[in-house]
Design a protein around this motif. Sequence first.
Motif, PDB file in Angstrom:
ATOM      1  N   VAL A 221      45.404  14.414  47.819  1.00 34.16           N
ATOM      2  CA  VAL A 221      44.715  14.732  49.068  1.00 34.16           C
ATOM      3  C   VAL A 221      45.207  16.067  49.600  1.00 34.16           C
ATOM      4  O   VAL A 221      46.413  16.314  49.681  1.00 34.16           O
ATOM      5  CB  VAL A 221      44.957  13.636  50.126  1.00 34.16           C
ATOM      6  N   THR A 222      44.267  16.948  49.935  1.00 36.45           N
ATOM      7  CA  THR A 222      44.601  18.244  50.522  1.00 36.45           C
ATOM      8  C   THR A 222      43.783  18.429  51.790  1.00 36.45           C
ATOM      9  O   THR A 222      42.933  17.591  52.118  1.00 36.45           O
ATOM     10  CB  THR A 222      44.290  19.393  49.542  1.00 36.45           C
ATOM     11  N   GLU A 223      43.990  19.528  52.482  1.00 39.22           N
ATOM     12  CA  GLU A 223      43.234  19.787  53.710  1.00 39.22           C
ATOM     13  C   GLU A 223      41.753  19.984  53.426  1.00 39.22           C
ATOM     14  O   GLU A 223      40.907  19.736  54.277  1.00 39.22           O
ATOM     15  CB  GLU A 223      43.791  21.026  54.430  1.00 39.22           C
ATOM     16  N   ALA A 232      47.525  11.412  35.705  1.00 39.39           N
ATOM     17  CA  ALA A 232      48.660  12.328  35.664  1.00 39.39           C
ATOM     18  C   ALA A 232      49.582  12.089  36.845  1.00 39.39           C
ATOM     19  O   ALA A 232      49.155  11.633  37.914  1.00 39.39           O
ATOM     20  CB  ALA A 232      48.171  13.770  35.667  1.00 39.39           C
ATOM     21  N   LYS A 233      50.810  12.437  36.703  1.00 40.05           N
ATOM     22  CA  LYS A 233      51.788  12.299  37.783  1.00 40.05           C
ATOM     23  C   LYS A 233      51.593  13.437  38.774  1.00 40.05           C
ATOM     24  O   LYS A 233      51.498  14.596  38.371  1.00 40.05           O
ATOM     25  CB  LYS A 233      53.204  12.338  37.200  1.00 40.05           C
ATOM     26  N   PRO A 234      51.487  13.133  40.051  1.00 35.82           N
ATOM     27  CA  PRO A 234      51.246  14.206  41.022  1.00 35.82           C
ATOM     28  C   PRO A 234      52.421  15.177  41.088  1.00 35.82           C
ATOM     29  O   PRO A 234      53.577  14.785  40.900  1.00 35.82           O
ATOM     30  CB  PRO A 234      51.082  13.453  42.339  1.00 35.82           C
ATOM     31  N   ALA A 235      52.112  16.450  41.337  1.00 38.37           N
ATOM     32  CA  ALA A 235      53.159  17.461  41.470  1.00 38.37           C
ATOM     33  C   ALA A 235      53.972  17.197  42.728  1.00 38.37           C
ATOM     34  O   ALA A 235      53.532  16.518  43.659  1.00 38.37           O
ATOM     35  CB  ALA A 235      52.536  18.850  41.525  1.00 38.37           C
ATOM     36  N   LYS A 236      55.174  17.735  42.762  1.00 38.53           N
ATOM     37  CA  LYS A 236      56.069  17.532  43.885  1.00 38.53           C
ATOM     38  C   LYS A 236      55.439  18.087  45.169  1.00 38.53           C
ATOM     39  O   LYS A 236      54.930  19.209  45.191  1.00 38.53           O
ATOM     40  CB  LYS A 236      57.402  18.237  43.620  1.00 38.53           C
ATOM     41  N   GLY A 237      55.472  17.293  46.208  1.00 35.93           N
ATOM     42  CA  GLY A 237      54.927  17.715  47.500  1.00 35.93           C
ATOM     43  C   GLY A 237      53.462  17.394  47.696  1.00 35.93           C
ATOM     44  O   GLY A 237      52.928  17.592  48.784  1.00 35.93           O
TER      45      GLY A 237
END
Length: 402
Positions: A221-223, A232-237
């Motif tokens: 989820v992003t703005e 896939a494993k989500p990136a850090k943050g």
Amino acid sequence: MEVISSMEELYERLRTAANRQSDDSAIRVRAVYEPTGGPGTRIFPPTVKTKATDAAGYLTEPRYVDGAPVTVVLLDQRQSQANRCEQALLDAVRRQDFFLPHLELATEAEGVPVRITSLEAPHRSRDAYFRDAQDSDGTAFDQTEDGAALRQAEAGDLSAYLRLVPSDLLYGVWDSHRKRRIQVKVPRAYTSEMYGVAPLVGVKAAGRVDRLNLAGDTVAVTESGWSPLDGAKPAKGVVTARMSELGHGMIPPSEGIGGVSVKSVHRQATVSMAQLASLRFGRAEEELAAAGRALLAAIALLGDRLAFAAPALHLRSGCDLVVVSEQVEWVQRGADGRPVTQPLETTAVRDMLELFETALERAQKAGLEWASAPVRVQPNPSLQQAIAKSYAIAGIGEVGDE
């Protein structure tokens, strides 16, 4: 001429009562309702977070009703009932039926007009919205002539409230948003509440059916929106959420509170003449002070009738009620161990409006200044920025229950 004479008599009775010059101690409303669907139909009280379980629930308490101890569920508390009267008065002002002095903060956010009045703000004229407001010249509201008059008011001189925001003296006001060793705190002169007798709490199953039966995958989820992770494993943050939390996919039904069935619904309201009589207006002539208290009593009656005189009442989704019976009465000093009551001479909205106009005319003749427009202010830069932010779209929110 007969109607005018009758209204003059009603005004005089109200004036003497509001100044403790008669045996009339209050005006009381007692009303009984039933759900529009008929007796026993489920209705929905306001939902609160209960202390015992930290889960959603309803407010219940023991009371005596007709002399018998019973459990009741609160359907509308005093604060909410006062808000309904204030909104009804504001609606009538906007229809130009009459004018009631008030404060108005107006601005625009994301192209949307925003307007908040002292009849709507949580702490009325003393709310933080007005503390953080300014006039068209950029002067902080509390430093303007009207703002300073309200700020400097105290228990012995509430004349600024009577002149600028008279409804504050009826529905209560507390200047808790400004640093001052002695804060203005005016109790309600008008109180009303609604409750249901002997509630039986129902249950409901809440869920959602998705016609396309989208998978309940975890997504990023992003703005600007969301995107699949495809395992896939989500990136850090990176913020993640289930699709069901964003409004897609299936949500299995789960049990929750589903309203109440009650024996009867009651509303009890009072206009306290003792509280009105306790209001002080500084060095104002006694004639003006007496007329001012009578005017406040007339506003209280008008607000109650505007909000509750209709044959049906909508409290919230799933809580529509029909009036079964209603008594509006004078409450007098008791005799022989029993209260003495008399029916109020008239309870129609048009008559209460005429009573208000009579009371206003008397108060103005006694020297009351009565505005013809609200005191208008605008947000200061910090408040404007906060308001604009609340109207901006920033990403995707989570799904909540109805």
